[in-house]
Motif scaffolding. Structure first.
Motif: not given
Length: 273
Positions: A155-172
């Protein structure tokens, strides 16, 4: 010669007696409370390697709590996945093992919330290109799949990475925080996540190895778990824990483990979300 009790001591004894009286009859008769613990999350719960004995914040709190309740405490090591089911089937009376209070767990557990923290990202000190959470966009981050943290990272990645045109964090997802930490040291992960209360302790134990990335991304409560079918016990424990907060016993234990930043002044119940 008659003994004279000072007012504060007398009040304490009377309070302890009233808390003992509030315990379920079965526990009063047994004189012992069984606590489930998974000792793999320092400084909350772990084993002293020199003596192989249980130690940590939860152990100290549990021992003090049992004394306040007027019973002995029996620590029972178990697997994390078996804690809630063991509580429901009455193998344990309580869970006291750094468990996060969540809405899902509240379906079968009443939580007495005694500590506040949050999930925090961290990496190895040598990773000079990773200095803040947004540096992890497109990177691989590991955390315990037994927690809500994989979903929180996504959820953090979607808001702070993807929403700003950056690739998503890969969660393991890992088998636990210790496993994620091992994978980070092995270079299989770029970063990891665990409770903000544990990272300073890790940094003190393994000098110049880890560094936090930003602050906790949300606030969570750590709770002592009691079966929903045992409201008497939950109420007695909440009263005893609040008394420990009020008289300073709780604060002294937190200070011993340098965890004062997670202190609560009011012991709540089921505050997780």
């Amino acid at each position: 010669m008659k003994k004279i009790l000072i007012p504060s001591l007398l009040a304490g004894l009377m309070a302890s007696a009233s808390i003992f009286a509030a315990l379920p009859a079965s526990l009063k008769e047994k004189g012992e409370i069984t606590a489930a613990i998974v000792p793999n999350y320092p400084p909350m719960d772990f084993k002293d390697t020199s003596t192989n004995t249980l130690t940590g914040l939860d152990v100290d709190l549990g021992n003090a709590l049992a004394e306040r309740l007027g019973v002995k405490i029996k620590w029972q090591e178990t697997a994390f996945e078996q804690m809630v089911s063991g509580l429901v089937t009455k193998r344990f009376d309580i869970i006291l093992s750094g468990m996060t209070d969540t809405v899902e767990r509240q379906k079968s557990v009443t939580f007495i919330d005694y500590f506040a923290s949050g999930p925090q990202l961290y990496t190895l000190t040598k990773n000079a290109d990773l200095n803040e959470p947004v540096d992890l966009c497109g990177k691989k981050v590991g955390t315990s799949r037994r927690t809500t943290w994989p979903a929180e990272i996504a959820a953090w990645s979607k808001e702070n990475c993807e929403a700003n045109g950056k690739p998503a964090i890969i969660v393991s997802g890992s088998e636990g925080s210790a496993d994620a930490r091992a994978q980070l040291r092995q270079g299989r992960l770029d970063a990891a996540m665990q409770g903000s209360e544990t990272i300073p302790y890790l940094m003190s134990q393994e000098k110049d190895t880890y560094k936090p990335l930003g602050l906790a991304i949300s606030k969570q409560f750590t709770g002592l778990g009691v079966s929903k079918s045992n409201p008497e016990l939950a109420a007695a424990i909440a009263e005893a824990m609040q008394a420990m907060v009020d008289d300073g016993t709780y604060g002294k234990i937190l200070k011993k483990w340098e965890l004062e930043q997670g202190a609560v002044t009011k012991v709540g119940m089921n505050q997780g979300h």
